[in-house]
Scaffold this motif. Structure first.
Motif, PDB file in Angstrom:
ATOM      1  N   PRO A 275      62.721  12.612  25.694  1.00  0.00           N
ATOM      2  CA  PRO A 275      63.007  13.750  26.675  1.00  0.00           C
ATOM      3  C   PRO A 275      64.250  13.394  27.807  1.00  0.00           C
ATOM      4  CG  PRO A 275      60.567  12.681  26.720  1.00  0.00           C
ATOM      5  CD  PRO A 275      61.498  11.749  25.800  1.00  0.00           C
ATOM      6  N   MET A 276      65.003  12.222  27.384  1.00  0.00           N
ATOM      7  CA  MET A 276      65.933  12.113  28.296  1.00  0.00           C
ATOM      8  C   MET A 276      67.051  13.099  28.166  1.00  0.00           C
ATOM      9  SD  MET A 276      67.292  10.045  30.601  1.00  0.00           S
ATOM     10  CE  MET A 276      66.276   8.625  30.699  1.00  0.00           C
ATOM     11  N   PRO A 277      67.776  13.593  27.478  1.00  0.00           N
ATOM     12  CA  PRO A 277      68.644  14.719  27.399  1.00  0.00           C
ATOM     13  C   PRO A 277      68.303  15.983  28.368  1.00  0.00           C
ATOM     14  CG  PRO A 277      68.606  13.837  25.169  1.00  0.00           C
ATOM     15  CD  PRO A 277      67.290  13.310  25.875  1.00  0.00           C
ATOM     16  N   ASP A 278      67.025  16.277  28.109  1.00  0.00           N
ATOM     17  CA  ASP A 278      66.512  17.418  29.036  1.00  0.00           C
ATOM     18  C   ASP A 278      66.132  17.156  30.369  1.00  0.00           C
ATOM     19  OD1 ASP A 278      66.409  19.083  26.525  1.00  0.00           O
ATOM     20  OD2 ASP A 278      64.386  18.153  26.016  1.00  0.00           O
ATOM     21  N   LEU A 279      65.759  15.808  30.574  1.00  0.00           N
ATOM     22  CA  LEU A 279      65.465  15.341  31.872  1.00  0.00           C
ATOM     23  C   LEU A 279      66.845  15.429  32.605  1.00  0.00           C
ATOM     24  CD1 LEU A 279      62.982  12.640  31.755  1.00  0.00           C
ATOM     25  CD2 LEU A 279      62.564  14.858  33.155  1.00  0.00           C
ATOM     26  N   LEU A 280      68.012  14.832  31.980  1.00  0.00           N
ATOM     27  CA  LEU A 280      69.307  15.036  32.601  1.00  0.00           C
ATOM     28  C   LEU A 280      69.644  16.380  32.833  1.00  0.00           C
ATOM     29  CD1 LEU A 280      71.343  12.252  30.717  1.00  0.00           C
ATOM     30  CD2 LEU A 280      71.301  12.493  33.406  1.00  0.00           C
ATOM     31  N   SER A 281      69.561  17.225  31.960  1.00  0.00           N
ATOM     32  CA  SER A 281      70.001  18.585  32.230  1.00  0.00           C
ATOM     33  C   SER A 281      69.185  19.180  33.501  1.00  0.00           C
ATOM     34  CB  SER A 281      69.871  19.582  30.894  1.00  0.00           C
ATOM     35  OG  SER A 281      68.509  19.585  30.760  1.00  0.00           O
ATOM     36  N   ALA A 282      67.957  19.005  33.835  1.00  0.00           N
ATOM     37  CA  ALA A 282      67.326  19.442  34.729  1.00  0.00           C
ATOM     38  C   ALA A 282      67.574  18.717  36.098  1.00  0.00           C
ATOM     39  CB  ALA A 282      65.467  19.423  34.344  1.00  0.00           C
TER      40      ALA A 282
END
Length: 389
Positions: A275-282
């Protein structure tokens, strides 16, 4: 020795910081080969101990298959700049790593060897040099690490993340250098913040405060964890805190208690991978160590950063150099050493609470790293050299 232009070998490891950028290049290389209707295998030479094999075999590339087709574990010894009795035993491990790498490379005859650095990469690079297999290596930090200083002697080309790093080299060495930036996995360029909200169990409209993502690396950073715990009242009041505490330097009891106390403002996880890429984008902003990968992953998503680099006698100062570079470009805020205290933390975060200030840092990051993806640049150069063999 005739080389096999359907095979490329990668090496690097010891830490995830040397593996993930290499996987980014591997993914792009396979994508380029597929577009050219070419079958290209990638073999990886990594540490026979530790996380290397697990990370590489778990990584899935853009074709839905593992990024590397085969993994070979080799003995490796750590390269230390200080006296230690382990230097003597590790010397034999390095020698064993050389002979095993020599055997593997001689057997499979790859078109070239790409190194992502780290102590495990030195024996394969030296073996490739003896076998006259072209070597390409990449340095992610602002200053060259010891492994890459050694590997550069065997390399046809070294890729660098920063133009300023190139300028510090001799004119002769600069001829064998290409500045590309630091490779970041393709998933960071194709993110979905809504998946982050699903992971957190929240709806976007429920989030009324800026989302602060706290990272200390996969092992965690006790210094950062302590700062979060000690200033949680301030943080929970002003932010939704998503805290990766780490697999080693974490306090499970403390983080669990804080989640109970601040259920709407604090969420802790030992380690976040998929989930890290999506968390960074959020995220609205990132509080992090200053490892090259952490910085560049946040940077390609144009996220304002407050960096607390690892420093002191146990490090060569690479994180401090990385952090200062982004600070000088007005692309991040930085707290170093004793300055990384609660008072300064609140002061810097108060400034980043203002949306207009965060927007300025995002814009500066866009100006700093815009252009072609580093992983693609490197993979494209590698592919062209494979085709020449």
């Amino acid at each position: 020795m005739k080389l096999n232009n359907k095979l490329v070998c990668f090496t690097g490891g010891g830490t995830g910081g040397h593996i993930y950028p290499g996987l980014a290049v591997a993914d792009e290389l396979k994508t380029i080969a597929k577009k050219n209707n070419k079958e290209l295998d990638i073999y990886w030479l990594g540490s026979s101990k530790g996380m290397d094999k697990k990370i590489i075999e778990k990584a899935i590339g853009p074709d839905g298959k593992t990024s590397a087709d085969k993994f070979f574990g080799i003995p490796s010894g750590k390269l230390r700049r200080y006296f230690s009795f382990q230097n003597f035993s590790d010397l034999f491990r390095i020698m064993a790593g050389f002979f095993k790498s020599y055997h593997i490379l001689r057997k499979y005859k790859p078109a070239l060897l790409f190194s992502k650095g780290g102590f495990v990469s030195v024996p394969p690079c030296l073996a490739a040099r003896f076998l006259k297999i072209p070597v390409y290596t990449h340095e992610c930090d602002f200053t060259l690490g010891l492994a890459n200083r050694i590997n550069f002697k065997s390399a046809k080309t070294m890729f660098l993340s920063y133009e300023e790093t190139k300028n510090r080299l001799s004119s002769a060495d600069q001829k064998r250098v290409i500045v590309t930036g630091n490779p970041v996995r393709p998933v960071f360029y194709n993110t979905n913040p809504h998946k982050a909200y699903e992971f957190l169990g929240l709806k976007k409209e429920e989030i009324k405060k800026p989302l602060l993502l706290v990272l200390g690396g996969s092992s965690g950073a006790r210094q950062i964890n302590d700062l979060i715990f000690q200033n949680i009242d301030y943080l929970a009041k002003n932010f939704l805190v998503i805290h990766q505490t780490g697999l080693v330097n974490s306090n499970q009891n403390e983080s669990e208690e804080l989640q109970k106390k601040y259920p709407d403002s604090y969420k802790a996880y030992n380690f976040i991978y998929d989930p890290m890429p999506d968390l960074l984008s959020a995220a609205d902003l990132v509080l992090s160590r200053a490892g090259a990968n952490s910085i560049w992953e946040a940077a390609v998503l144009f996220k304002p950063m407050l960096l607390i680099p690892l420093c002191g006698s146990g490090t060569r100062g690479d994180q401090v150099d990385n952090a200062k570079y982004f600070e000088e470009k007005n692309a991040a805020k930085v707290l170093i050493g004793q300055d990384a205290n609660g008072q300064n933390l609140k002061k810097e975060l108060d400034d980043l609470l203002i949306a207009e200030n965060r927007a300025k840092y995002s814009e500066n990051l866009k100006n700093l790293i815009s252009g072609q993806k580093p992983a693609y640049k490197i993979a494209d150069i590698i592919y062209k050299n494979v085709e020449e063999n």
